[in-house]
Design an enzyme around this catalytic site. Structure first.
Site, mmCIF file in Angstrom:
data_model
loop_
_atom_site.group_PDB
_atom_site.id
_atom_site.type_symbol
_atom_site.label_atom_id
_atom_site.label_comp_id
_atom_site.label_asym_id
_atom_site.label_seq_id
_atom_site.Cartn_x
_atom_site.Cartn_y
_atom_site.Cartn_z
ATOM 1 N N SER A 8 0.848 -1.201 0.000
ATOM 2 C CA SER A 8 0.000 0.000 0.000
ATOM 3 C C SER A 8 0.874 1.238 0.000
ATOM 4 C CB SER A 8 -0.898 0.021 1.233
ATOM 5 O OG SER A 8 -1.440 1.320 1.371
ATOM 6 N N HIS A 33 -1.322 -1.280 -4.239
ATOM 7 C CA HIS A 33 -2.575 -0.943 -3.552
ATOM 8 C C HIS A 33 -2.636 0.566 -3.336
ATOM 9 C CE1 HIS A 33 -5.991 -2.086 -0.941
ATOM 10 N NE2 HIS A 33 -5.589 -1.113 -0.135
ATOM 11 N N ASP A 35 -4.869 3.615 -1.771
ATOM 12 C CA ASP A 35 -5.936 3.918 -0.816
ATOM 13 C C ASP A 35 -6.485 5.318 -1.033
ATOM 14 O OD1 ASP A 35 -6.089 1.578 0.949
ATOM 15 O OD2 ASP A 35 -4.011 2.059 1.435
ATOM 16 N N MET A 37 -9.146 8.086 0.076
ATOM 17 C CA MET A 37 -9.976 8.423 1.254
ATOM 18 C C MET A 37 -10.593 9.798 1.080
ATOM 19 S SD MET A 37 -7.383 7.252 4.230
ATOM 20 C CE MET A 37 -6.607 5.640 4.226
ATOM 21 N N HIS A 66 -8.463 1.008 -3.843
ATOM 22 C CA HIS A 66 -9.372 0.800 -2.713
ATOM 23 C C HIS A 66 -10.071 2.120 -2.420
ATOM 24 C CE1 HIS A 66 -9.568 -0.217 1.909
ATOM 25 N NE2 HIS A 66 -10.771 -0.100 1.370
ATOM 26 N N MET A 68 -12.265 4.329 -0.399
ATOM 27 C CA MET A 68 -12.936 4.586 0.889
ATOM 28 C C MET A 68 -13.671 5.910 0.757
ATOM 29 S SD MET A 68 -9.792 3.274 3.239
ATOM 30 C CE MET A 68 -8.671 3.279 1.855
ATOM 31 N N MET A 137 -11.367 -5.771 5.713
ATOM 32 C CA MET A 137 -10.567 -4.838 6.517
ATOM 33 C C MET A 137 -10.224 -5.501 7.851
ATOM 34 S SD MET A 137 -10.008 -2.207 4.698
ATOM 35 C CE MET A 137 -8.931 -1.511 5.966
ATOM 36 N N ASP A 175 -6.568 -6.396 4.517
ATOM 37 C CA ASP A 175 -5.935 -5.076 4.543
ATOM 38 C C ASP A 175 -5.883 -4.512 5.961
ATOM 39 O OD1 ASP A 175 -5.079 -2.516 3.963
ATOM 40 O OD2 ASP A 175 -6.784 -1.985 2.690
#
Ligand code: DX5
Ligand code: ZN
Length: 216
Positions: A8, A33, A35, A37, A66, A68, A137, A175
């Site tokens: 990540s 990966h 992330d 957010m 991913h 979020m 998660m 994760d």
């Protein structure tokens, strides 16, 4: 089934993101990966489409994105255009999860659904046959470097049973808080892909750490 590793980049040094991506390229990592957010669904804001498209310009591994974010639907196409090979949405953010999954697949990329630590695996009963991966998660999403939640092992086992019966091709990714100890137990429980952020990037030899994780 293979044991795959997705470093990540949330834990990477953003002042030197290019060389961090080159390190991943030259390692045995399977995915990168990313992330994303939004500061609404999770209490943190990370990076988005412009950063991912720059990463994609030099990445030699598929981007595992991913999301979020609440209401991901309007952004699926743009994340695909930015370079995503897999898009993960949270079950908790999608009122019309089937529609969202179909729109990811209509872009010609892999669709994955993520569950927060408190969301039961059985909520996937009516979507499991439509997806390529489930992301469990093992920390509350929002930050790297958190403590692994032990209940994840039993969730992996329950999910593995469902997947073996209903969609054996579907991958199980986990994760949060992955290290040699948690990683080994997760692979034993049936996980296929481990996301690792701080454990990889805070180690003295990240490429070697990725290799060791992959061979647990
Ligand atoms: C957390 C992110 C994770 C995070 C994992 O919300 O989804 O991907 O980067 O970080 P570590 O491996 O440090 O727990
Ligand atoms: Zn993640």
């Amino acid at each position: 089934m293979k044991q795959l590793i997705a470093p990540s980049i949330l834990a990477a040094n953003f002042n030197n993101l290019g060389s961090e991506i080159q390190m991943i390229n030259s390692s045995v990592a399977d995915f990168i990966h990313c992330d994303v957010m939004d500061g609404v669904f999770v209490p943190n804001i990370s990076f988005g489409i412009p950063v991912i498209s720059k990463v994609n310009k030099i990445a030699e591994k598929p981007l595992d994105v991913h999301l979020m974010i609440i209401n991901p639907d309007p952004y699926i196409k743009r994340f695909k255009e930015a370079g995503a090979s897999i898009i993960t949405v949270h079950q908790e953010t999608c009122v019309h999860l089937n529609r969202t999954v179909q729109s990811i697949k209509n872009e010609g990329i892999k669709a994955s659904v993520c569950l927060n630590p408190h969301t039961p695996v059985h909520t996937l009963e009516d979507i499991i046959e439509d997806i390529d991966m489930v992301l469990l998660m093992s920390v509350n999403p929002g930050f790297g470097g958190q403590k692994f939640i032990e209940n994840t092992y039993s969730k992996v086992s329950v999910l593995k049973k469902m997947i073996d019966k209903r969609n054996p091709e579907c991958l199980i990714e986990v994760d949060g808080g992955v290290n040699y100890e948690t990683g080994k137990k997760l692979f034993e429980a049936g996980a296929n892909v481990l996301v690792a952020g701080s454990f990889v990037f805070n180690s003295s030899n990240p490429a070697e750490t990725i290799k060791r994780l992959r061979n647990l």
